[in-house]
Design a protein around this motif. Sequence first.
Motif, PDB file in Angstrom:
ATOM      1  N   ASP A 147      -0.954  -7.225 -12.819  1.00  0.00           N
ATOM      2  CA  ASP A 147      -1.376  -8.023 -11.662  1.00  0.00           C
ATOM      3  C   ASP A 147      -0.710  -7.554 -10.367  1.00  0.00           C
ATOM      4  O   ASP A 147      -1.104  -7.976  -9.278  1.00  0.00           O
ATOM      5  N   TYR A 148       0.288  -6.668 -10.457  1.00  0.00           N
ATOM      6  CA  TYR A 148       0.932  -6.163  -9.252  1.00  0.00           C
ATOM      7  C   TYR A 148       0.065  -5.138  -8.525  1.00  0.00           C
ATOM      8  O   TYR A 148       0.379  -4.743  -7.408  1.00  0.00           O
ATOM      9  N   GLY A 149      -0.995  -4.679  -9.171  1.00  0.00           N
ATOM     10  CA  GLY A 149      -1.878  -3.701  -8.548  1.00  0.00           C
ATOM     11  C   GLY A 149      -1.832  -2.371  -9.273  1.00  0.00           C
ATOM     12  O   GLY A 149      -1.116  -2.200 -10.263  1.00  0.00           O
ATOM     13  N   ARG A 150      -2.619  -1.427  -8.761  1.00  0.00           N
ATOM     14  CA  ARG A 150      -2.673  -0.106  -9.391  1.00  0.00           C
ATOM     15  C   ARG A 150      -2.752   0.969  -8.309  1.00  0.00           C
ATOM     16  O   ARG A 150      -3.034   0.676  -7.153  1.00  0.00           O
ATOM     17  N   ILE A 151      -2.507   2.196  -8.718  1.00  0.00           N
ATOM     18  CA  ILE A 151      -2.529   3.316  -7.795  1.00  0.00           C
ATOM     19  C   ILE A 151      -3.382   4.435  -8.379  1.00  0.00           C
ATOM     20  O   ILE A 151      -3.284   4.731  -9.577  1.00  0.00           O
ATOM     21  N   THR A 180       5.500  -3.290  -6.721  1.00  0.00           N
ATOM     22  CA  THR A 180       4.537  -2.412  -6.058  1.00  0.00           C
ATOM     23  C   THR A 180       4.298  -1.179  -6.935  1.00  0.00           C
ATOM     24  O   THR A 180       5.186  -0.762  -7.682  1.00  0.00           O
ATOM     25  N   PRO A 181       3.109  -0.583  -6.845  1.00  0.00           N
ATOM     26  CA  PRO A 181       2.855   0.644  -7.615  1.00  0.00           C
ATOM     27  C   PRO A 181       3.768   1.797  -7.218  1.00  0.00           C
ATOM     28  O   PRO A 181       3.912   2.762  -7.966  1.00  0.00           O
ATOM     29  N   LEU A 182       4.407   1.684  -6.046  1.00  0.00           N
ATOM     30  CA  LEU A 182       5.351   2.710  -5.600  1.00  0.00           C
ATOM     31  C   LEU A 182       6.443   2.966  -6.632  1.00  0.00           C
ATOM     32  O   LEU A 182       6.938   4.084  -6.793  1.00  0.00           O
ATOM     33  N   SER A 183       6.803   1.919  -7.363  1.00  0.00           N
ATOM     34  CA  SER A 183       7.902   2.039  -8.326  1.00  0.00           C
ATOM     35  C   SER A 183       7.598   3.046  -9.422  1.00  0.00           C
ATOM     36  O   SER A 183       8.512   3.648  -9.993  1.00  0.00           O
ATOM     37  N   ILE A 184       6.322   3.264  -9.718  1.00  0.00           N
ATOM     38  CA  ILE A 184       5.949   4.200 -10.780  1.00  0.00           C
ATOM     39  C   ILE A 184       6.415   5.607 -10.436  1.00  0.00           C
ATOM     40  O   ILE A 184       6.932   6.339 -11.278  1.00  0.00           O
ATOM     41  N   VAL A 185       6.257   5.996  -9.173  1.00  0.00           N
ATOM     42  CA  VAL A 185       6.587   7.364  -8.772  1.00  0.00           C
ATOM     43  C   VAL A 185       8.047   7.520  -8.383  1.00  0.00           C
ATOM     44  O   VAL A 185       8.621   8.584  -8.556  1.00  0.00           O
ATOM     45  N   ALA A 208       0.801  -1.212   0.000  1.00  0.00           N
ATOM     46  CA  ALA A 208       0.000   0.000   0.000  1.00  0.00           C
ATOM     47  C   ALA A 208       0.829   1.254   0.000  1.00  0.00           C
ATOM     48  O   ALA A 208       0.401   2.285  -0.495  1.00  0.00           O
ATOM     49  N   LEU A 209       2.009   1.190   0.551  1.00  0.00           N
ATOM     50  CA  LEU A 209       2.800   2.408   0.671  1.00  0.00           C
ATOM     51  C   LEU A 209       3.432   2.741  -0.640  1.00  0.00           C
ATOM     52  O   LEU A 209       4.614   2.614  -0.802  1.00  0.00           O
ATOM     53  N   ALA A 210       2.632   3.141  -1.535  1.00  0.00           N
ATOM     54  CA  ALA A 210       3.196   3.373  -2.815  1.00  0.00           C
ATOM     55  C   ALA A 210       3.554   4.790  -3.023  1.00  0.00           C
ATOM     56  O   ALA A 210       4.654   5.056  -3.302  1.00  0.00           O
TER      57      ALA A 210
END
Length: 198
Positions: A141-145, A102-107, A7-9
Amino acid sequence: MKRIAIALALTLVAPAAWAADKLPLAEISDYLNGLKTVQTTFTQINDDGSLSTGKLWLQRPGRMRFEYDPPDQSVVLAKGGTVIIHDPKSNQPPEQYPLNRTPLSIVLARTVDLDRANMVVGHAFDGTATVVTAQDPENPDYGRIDLSFTGDPVELRKWVIHDGAGSRTTVILGLLTKGNSLNQNLFIDGQPGVSASR
């Protein structure tokens, strides 16, 4: 605690004027790329409706620290391509997950490009903010933010993480302090209470 890691993305929130229109993706990408260091407080709404609070430090690219307030006192670090969860109450070694899962990687990427093919799967204006829904186009499948931005000036106010297991976590941040030099021990030491100053 696994939920916290996924969640801590990402979310950087600060008071700002409400946006009047949907912000262009290029403008949002420029805003995120302009964030080099950030420190703030956060409130996290967990999937079960419970609340957590704490402090957040970010240093792009690739580094972030979430430190939860007592009685939790957990610390979550993103560094070196890994998310590490330190939970003092578990009496277990820290849990580790690849950052790119994790979606954190996007930012936290060195260069944020929301115009990249298939990264953004939603881009709308909800009446108060521009909401951008992003995911890893190669690994949905890793999720979205969901990132919520207001405009004039652009500010990221909150994010909602939807992980691969279907859990939803919302993070809302306080006033951002940007551009300060951060103590690098923040991203090394998993113990709570590391000073932000050098």
